[in-house]
Design a protein around this motif. Structure first.
Motif, PDB file in Angstrom:
ATOM      1  N   LEU A  22       0.850  -1.193   0.000  1.00  0.00           N
ATOM      2  CA  LEU A  22       0.000   0.000   0.000  1.00  0.00           C
ATOM      3  C   LEU A  22       0.881   1.237   0.000  1.00  0.00           C
ATOM      4  CD1 LEU A  22      -2.553  -1.200   2.699  1.00  0.00           C
ATOM      5  CD2 LEU A  22      -3.000  -0.963   0.246  1.00  0.00           C
ATOM      6  N   GLY A  23       0.663   2.112  -0.956  1.00  0.00           N
ATOM      7  CA  GLY A  23       1.491   3.319  -1.032  1.00  0.00           C
ATOM      8  C   GLY A  23       2.961   2.999  -1.217  1.00  0.00           C
ATOM      9  N   GLY A  24       3.232   1.866  -1.849  1.00  0.00           N
ATOM     10  CA  GLY A  24       4.616   1.455  -2.082  1.00  0.00           C
ATOM     11  C   GLY A  24       5.290   0.834  -0.878  1.00  0.00           C
ATOM     12  N   VAL A  25       4.534   0.568   0.175  1.00  0.00           N
ATOM     13  CA  VAL A  25       5.080   0.011   1.418  1.00  0.00           C
ATOM     14  C   VAL A  25       4.620  -1.436   1.575  1.00  0.00           C
ATOM     15  CG1 VAL A  25       5.167   0.244   3.939  1.00  0.00           C
ATOM     16  CG2 VAL A  25       5.020   2.296   2.499  1.00  0.00           C
ATOM     17  N   ALA A  26       5.557  -2.334   1.840  1.00  0.00           N
ATOM     18  CA  ALA A  26       5.214  -3.729   2.136  1.00  0.00           C
ATOM     19  C   ALA A  26       4.653  -3.777   3.556  1.00  0.00           C
ATOM     20  CB  ALA A  26       6.438  -4.620   2.006  1.00  0.00           C
ATOM     21  N   ILE A  27       3.406  -4.195   3.677  1.00  0.00           N
ATOM     22  CA  ILE A  27       2.699  -4.227   4.959  1.00  0.00           C
ATOM     23  C   ILE A  27       2.803  -5.634   5.540  1.00  0.00           C
ATOM     24  CG2 ILE A  27       0.468  -3.852   6.094  1.00  0.00           C
ATOM     25  CD1 ILE A  27       1.570  -1.320   4.694  1.00  0.00           C
ATOM     26  N   ASN A  28       3.082  -5.708   6.835  1.00  0.00           N
ATOM     27  CA  ASN A  28       3.161  -6.997   7.511  1.00  0.00           C
ATOM     28  C   ASN A  28       1.740  -7.549   7.663  1.00  0.00           C
ATOM     29  OD1 ASN A  28       3.916  -9.226   8.958  1.00  0.00           O
ATOM     30  ND2 ASN A  28       4.352  -8.101  10.846  1.00  0.00           N
ATOM     31  N   VAL A 105      -5.873  -5.017   9.637  1.00  0.00           N
ATOM     32  CA  VAL A 105      -4.444  -4.696   9.763  1.00  0.00           C
ATOM     33  C   VAL A 105      -4.320  -3.250  10.238  1.00  0.00           C
ATOM     34  CG1 VAL A 105      -2.259  -4.456   8.524  1.00  0.00           C
ATOM     35  CG2 VAL A 105      -3.844  -6.284   7.882  1.00  0.00           C
ATOM     36  N   THR A 106      -3.500  -3.021  11.242  1.00  0.00           N
ATOM     37  CA  THR A 106      -3.257  -1.665  11.715  1.00  0.00           C
ATOM     38  C   THR A 106      -2.278  -0.985  10.763  1.00  0.00           C
ATOM     39  OG1 THR A 106      -3.628  -2.344  13.997  1.00  0.00           O
ATOM     40  CG2 THR A 106      -2.429  -0.278  13.651  1.00  0.00           C
ATOM     41  N   LEU A 107      -2.758   0.042  10.078  1.00  0.00           N
ATOM     42  CA  LEU A 107      -1.942   0.710   9.066  1.00  0.00           C
ATOM     43  C   LEU A 107      -1.210   1.942   9.579  1.00  0.00           C
ATOM     44  CD1 LEU A 107      -4.365   0.412   6.021  1.00  0.00           C
ATOM     45  CD2 LEU A 107      -2.373  -1.004   6.567  1.00  0.00           C
ATOM     46  N   ARG A 108      -1.594   2.436  10.756  1.00  0.00           N
ATOM     47  CA  ARG A 108      -0.991   3.673  11.278  1.00  0.00           C
ATOM     48  C   ARG A 108       0.547   3.674  11.261  1.00  0.00           C
ATOM     49  NH1 ARG A 108      -3.561   7.497  13.126  1.00  0.00           N
ATOM     50  NH2 ARG A 108      -5.351   6.317  13.845  1.00  0.00           N
ATOM     51  N   PRO A 109       1.223   2.572  11.610  1.00  0.00           N
ATOM     52  CA  PRO A 109       2.695   2.601  11.597  1.00  0.00           C
ATOM     53  C   PRO A 109       3.303   2.787  10.201  1.00  0.00           C
ATOM     54  CG  PRO A 109       1.889   0.720  12.874  1.00  0.00           C
ATOM     55  CD  PRO A 109       0.704   1.321  12.175  1.00  0.00           C
ATOM     56  N   SER A 130      -2.011  13.487   2.112  1.00  0.00           N
ATOM     57  CA  SER A 130      -2.704  12.967   3.286  1.00  0.00           C
ATOM     58  C   SER A 130      -3.112  11.521   3.011  1.00  0.00           C
ATOM     59  CB  SER A 130      -3.954  13.804   3.571  1.00  0.00           C
ATOM     60  OG  SER A 130      -4.747  13.179   4.555  1.00  0.00           O
ATOM     61  N   VAL A 131      -2.711  10.629   3.907  1.00  0.00           N
ATOM     62  CA  VAL A 131      -3.144   9.230   3.854  1.00  0.00           C
ATOM     63  C   VAL A 131      -3.748   8.903   5.208  1.00  0.00           C
ATOM     64  CG1 VAL A 131      -2.464   6.812   3.589  1.00  0.00           C
ATOM     65  CG2 VAL A 131      -1.324   8.587   2.218  1.00  0.00           C
ATOM     66  N   LYS A 132      -4.983   8.428   5.184  1.00  0.00           N
ATOM     67  CA  LYS A 132      -5.673   8.052   6.408  1.00  0.00           C
ATOM     68  C   LYS A 132      -6.079   6.590   6.292  1.00  0.00           C
ATOM     69  CE  LYS A 132      -8.692  11.272   5.606  1.00  0.00           C
ATOM     70  NZ  LYS A 132      -8.237  11.917   4.390  1.00  0.00           N
ATOM     71  N   ALA A 133      -6.309   5.951   7.417  1.00  0.00           N
ATOM     72  CA  ALA A 133      -6.719   4.545   7.428  1.00  0.00           C
ATOM     73  C   ALA A 133      -8.085   4.423   8.089  1.00  0.00           C
ATOM     74  CB  ALA A 133      -5.702   3.695   8.171  1.00  0.00           C
ATOM     75  N   ARG A 134      -8.893   3.529   7.545  1.00  0.00           N
ATOM     76  CA  ARG A 134     -10.222   3.251   8.083  1.00  0.00           C
ATOM     77  C   ARG A 134     -10.357   1.749   8.305  1.00  0.00           C
ATOM     78  NH1 ARG A 134     -10.044   7.686   9.097  1.00  0.00           N
ATOM     79  NH2 ARG A 134     -11.161   9.432   8.229  1.00  0.00           N
ATOM     80  N   SER A 135     -11.079   1.368   9.345  1.00  0.00           N
ATOM     81  CA  SER A 135     -11.274  -0.054   9.641  1.00  0.00           C
ATOM     82  C   SER A 135     -12.602  -0.586   9.105  1.00  0.00           C
ATOM     83  CB  SER A 135     -11.233  -0.287  11.153  1.00  0.00           C
ATOM     84  OG  SER A 135     -12.385   0.269  11.764  1.00  0.00           O
ATOM     85  N   GLU A 142     -13.971  -5.092   3.294  1.00  0.00           N
ATOM     86  CA  GLU A 142     -12.767  -4.483   3.864  1.00  0.00           C
ATOM     87  C   GLU A 142     -12.735  -4.653   5.377  1.00  0.00           C
ATOM     88  OE1 GLU A 142     -14.924  -2.837   1.778  1.00  0.00           O
ATOM     89  OE2 GLU A 142     -13.848  -1.250   0.700  1.00  0.00           O
ATOM     90  N   GLY A 143     -13.882  -4.488   6.001  1.00  0.00           N
ATOM     91  CA  GLY A 143     -13.962  -4.571   7.458  1.00  0.00           C
ATOM     92  C   GLY A 143     -13.625  -5.939   8.012  1.00  0.00           C
ATOM     93  N   VAL A 144     -13.949  -6.998   7.248  1.00  0.00           N
ATOM     94  CA  VAL A 144     -13.668  -8.358   7.729  1.00  0.00           C
ATOM     95  C   VAL A 144     -12.390  -8.947   7.123  1.00  0.00           C
ATOM     96  CG1 VAL A 144     -16.091  -8.844   8.258  1.00  0.00           C
ATOM     97  CG2 VAL A 144     -15.168  -9.448   6.002  1.00  0.00           C
ATOM     98  N   GLY A 145     -11.647  -8.135   6.375  1.00  0.00           N
ATOM     99  CA  GLY A 145     -10.363  -8.581   5.844  1.00  0.00           C
ATOM    100  C   GLY A 145     -10.440  -9.414   4.579  1.00  0.00           C
ATOM    101  N   GLU A 146     -11.551  -9.335   3.857  1.00  0.00           N
ATOM    102  CA  GLU A 146     -11.654 -10.038   2.576  1.00  0.00           C
ATOM    103  C   GLU A 146     -11.113  -9.201   1.422  1.00  0.00           C
ATOM    104  OE1 GLU A 146     -15.798 -10.957   2.134  1.00  0.00           O
ATOM    105  OE2 GLU A 146     -15.748 -12.498   3.704  1.00  0.00           O
ATOM    106  N   ALA A 147     -11.016  -7.884   1.625  1.00  0.00           N
ATOM    107  CA  ALA A 147     -10.562  -6.966   0.580  1.00  0.00           C
ATOM    108  C   ALA A 147      -9.960  -5.735   1.232  1.00  0.00           C
ATOM    109  CB  ALA A 147     -11.723  -6.567  -0.317  1.00  0.00           C
ATOM    110  N   ALA A 148      -9.238  -4.972   0.425  1.00  0.00           N
ATOM    111  CA  ALA A 148      -8.727  -3.662   0.838  1.00  0.00           C
ATOM    112  C   ALA A 148      -9.092  -2.681  -0.269  1.00  0.00           C
ATOM    113  CB  ALA A 148      -7.223  -3.693   1.036  1.00  0.00           C
TER     114      ALA A 148
END
Length: 156
Positions: A22-28, A105-109, A130-135, A142-148
């Protein structure tokens, strides 16, 4: 040319064992995108927003899925390429507001690095990104982790 505003949105299904970028960042994350490129919905939505503001097609117009050169490509490189194209057409990104929706996934970091990557790709100061994250509060794919998904508004 005056100011122009564009909006872009992208969503991709998540699969076990695939990388999440996301945004060029590999997310754990244990789940990620299985797509033609790296599937970076934030970069894809950004290109759609820029193209929309320019009245110049969309992501698929400029980077078609059937192009072998786009296979496993880094979407942030698409942003660099499209930004260069936009400048040649007389446009420059001046401001971006965006959010990514992924409830599991917590995206804030990762947000500062996403902002920095996008700003560098567009040759603008990170304070204009500006990049914000929503759960999605556990609602919807998206909320249950099937998609982003990502939604971007851009000012040219």
């Amino acid at each position: 040319m005056g100011n122009r505003v564009g909006i872009g949105r992208d969503i991709h299904k998540l699969f076990d064992g695939e990388p999440l970028v996301l945004g060029g960042v590999a997310i754990n994350s244990a789940r990620g995108f299985r797509t033609h490129s790296d599937g970076d919905v934030l970069c894809h939505a950004l290109i759609d927003a820029m193209a929309g503001a320019m009245s110049d097609g969309d992501l698929g117009t400029h980077f078609p899925e059937d192009d072998p050169g786009s296979e496993n490509a880094r979407s942030l490189n698409f942003v660099v390429e499209f930004a260069s194209y936009a400048v040649k057409q007389g446009f420059k990104v001046t401001n971006i507001d965006s959010f990514v929706t992924l409830g599991t996934v917590t995206l804030r970091p990762y947000i500062a690095e996403m902002q920095s990557n996008i700003a560098a790709a567009l040759s603008i100061d990170p304070s204009f990104v500006s990049v914000k994250a929503r759960s999605n509060d556990g609602i919807g794919p998206e909320g249950v982790g099937e998609a982003a998904s990502a939604t971007v508004i851009v000012l040219l």
